[in-house]
Design a protein around this motif. Structure first.
Motif, short mmCIF file in Angstrom:
data_model
loop_
_atom_site.label_atom_id
_atom_site.label_comp_id
_atom_site.label_asym_id
_atom_site.label_seq_id
_atom_site.Cartn_x
_atom_site.Cartn_y
_atom_site.Cartn_z
N LYS A 9 -6.68 27.98 18.81
CA LYS A 9 -7.94 27.24 18.88
C LYS A 9 -8.89 27.66 17.75
O LYS A 9 -9.55 26.83 17.12
N LYS A 10 -8.96 28.98 17.52
CA LYS A 10 -9.84 29.46 16.44
C LYS A 10 -9.35 28.96 15.07
O LYS A 10 -10.14 28.59 14.21
N ILE A 15 -10.02 25.37 10.51
CA ILE A 15 -9.52 24.32 9.61
C ILE A 15 -10.47 23.13 9.61
O ILE A 15 -10.78 22.54 8.56
N ILE A 16 -10.95 22.77 10.82
CA ILE A 16 -11.87 21.65 10.93
C ILE A 16 -13.17 21.94 10.16
O ILE A 16 -13.69 21.10 9.42
N LEU A 17 -13.69 23.17 10.36
CA LEU A 17 -14.93 23.53 9.66
C LEU A 17 -14.71 23.55 8.15
O LEU A 17 -15.57 23.11 7.38
N PHE A 18 -13.57 24.07 7.71
CA PHE A 18 -13.28 24.13 6.27
C PHE A 18 -13.17 22.72 5.69
O PHE A 18 -13.66 22.42 4.59
N GLY A 19 -12.50 21.84 6.47
CA GLY A 19 -12.38 20.46 6.01
C GLY A 19 -13.73 19.79 5.89
O GLY A 19 -14.01 19.04 4.95
N ALA A 20 -14.61 20.09 6.90
CA ALA A 20 -15.96 19.51 6.85
C ALA A 20 -16.74 20.04 5.65
O ALA A 20 -17.48 19.31 4.99
N PHE A 21 -16.54 21.34 5.38
CA PHE A 21 -17.22 21.94 4.23
C PHE A 21 -16.74 21.30 2.92
O PHE A 21 -17.55 20.97 2.04
#
Length: 373
Positions: A9-10, A15-21
């Motif tokens: 989950k982490k 990955i989601i946060l990095f993609g958003a960044f």
């Protein structure tokens, strides 16, 4: 909760946060690039106009800066090349060898003038001093620098064609006269004095004007007068006058003169075009059949004034400038020798009514004369 599930989950969240960044960074820089592009498009004409008015004046500083930049790059990367590619670190002597008999058979034979001074034909912006060498004559020196014999004779007040070794000669950048501006003089009075066209004085890129649009002069400055004739010689020497009799209908792919008039200026390294003078308001026709690709009216447009571009669709473009008004629009087809595209005017950087006629082949300016003869 299972540690593996927590880890997954982490990881997924990371990955989601990095993609958003990454998406944010991409959007941010895209926005900045678009904003810069819009700003550049709005202001580039100001820079272009400035550079065109000062065209040629920055050749020397640009070349010097470029040469220093290449030298600096060479110094920085030399150690890397020497370590990475050993061939660059070999002594120079290893690349030299005596010519074999076979080499001599295939070598280029040079004459006795191997060490003769070879004068560069690059554009010159000022008067230079040349020291005569053995075998020099006024004719050979004039040929070296691409100017007339009379230009050298007049500038150096020579009464004889004989030259002596070591004799210093002042060499003008073009055929003509060097004139020191006196109080109250204008380009028109100077052109009349030397029996030449004032537009030639304006178009020589290294002549300075207090105001580039009104051609005002500064007392004491040295002005180059292209094709000027010394007043005392004008009873013996007269400029040749070339009258063009066009326009006439042309076959597909052919050219005709765009207007009937007098050629006041031919193509040169600083003026790759023909100037054809005619009475104000004389109709100008398309020199070749094609389609109008650009129409620019109502502005100075880097000196062209009202001007249009016509393309034949096969890499040749014709350009007509200084027009009084334009008679065509973008996308309109024209017929060479028939379609009136505008009228002779005085717009832009001009000293008298004429059309400034250019031909570009695959985007490169070429001498129009061979196409029109």
């Amino acid at each position: 909760m299972d540690p593996i599930d927590i880890f997954l989950k982490k990881t997924t969240a990371g990955i989601i946060l990095f993609g958003a960044f990454i998406s944010f960074v991409f959007f941010y820089f895209k926005k900045k690039v678009i904003a810069f592009s819009v700003s550049f498009e709005k202001n580039k004409n100001i820079l272009v106009k400035f550079l065109i008015m000062k065209r040629g004046r920055y050749n020397r500083p640009f070349l010097h800066i470029a040469a220093m930049a290449f030298l600096l790059i060479g110094v920085v990367i030399a150690p890397f090349l020497a370590n990475t590619y050993p061939i660059f670190s070999q002594p120079v002597s290893l690349s030299l060898r005596k010519a074999s008999a076979e080499d001599k058979k295939q070598s280029i034979v040079v004459g006795d003038n191997l060490f003769q001074t070879d004068i560069s034909q690059k554009p010159r912006d000022k008067i230079i001093t040349y020291t005569a060498e053995g075998g020099d004559t006024l004719s050979t020196v004039a040929s070296k620098f691409g100017i007339s014999v009379n230009t050298i004779r007049w500038e150096n007040n020579l009464t004889s064609d004989n030259l002596s070794v070591g004799q210093e000669l002042k060499i003008l950048p073009v055929t003509g006269i060097a004139h020191k501006v006196l109080k109250g003089e204008t380009i028109y009075s100077i052109a009349k004095k030397y029996n030449t066209d004032p537009q030639k004085i304006v178009d020589f890129p290294f002549n300075d004007f207090a105001n580039p649009e009104t051609f005002s002069l500064v007392e004491g400055e040295i002005l180059i007068v292209p094709d000027g004739i010394k007043p005392s010689e004008q009873k013996y020497i007269t400029p040749e006058v070339y009258i063009v009799s066009g326009p006439v209908p042309v076959v597909k792919g052919g050219f005709t003169w765009p207007v009937k008039g007098v050629i006041t200026q031919f193509a040169s390294w600083y003026h790759m075009a023909l100037d054809i003078a005619a009475p104000y308001g004389t109709p100008i026709v398309a020199a070749q059949s094609g389609t109008v690709t650009e129409v620019r009216v109502g502005s100075y447009d880097t000196g062209y004034g009202n001007n249009i571009w016509i393309s034949n669709g096969e890499g040749l473009d014709t350009h007509y400038a200084h027009m009084k008004a334009v008679n065509v629009s973008v996308g309109e087809p024209v017929v060479g020798g028939k379609t009136v595209i505008g009228w002779i005017g005085l717009t832009g950087r001009t000293t008298g009514p004429h059309v400034h006629f250019e031909i570009r082949k695959n985007g490169v300016l070429v001498n129009p004369l061979p196409y029109l003869q």
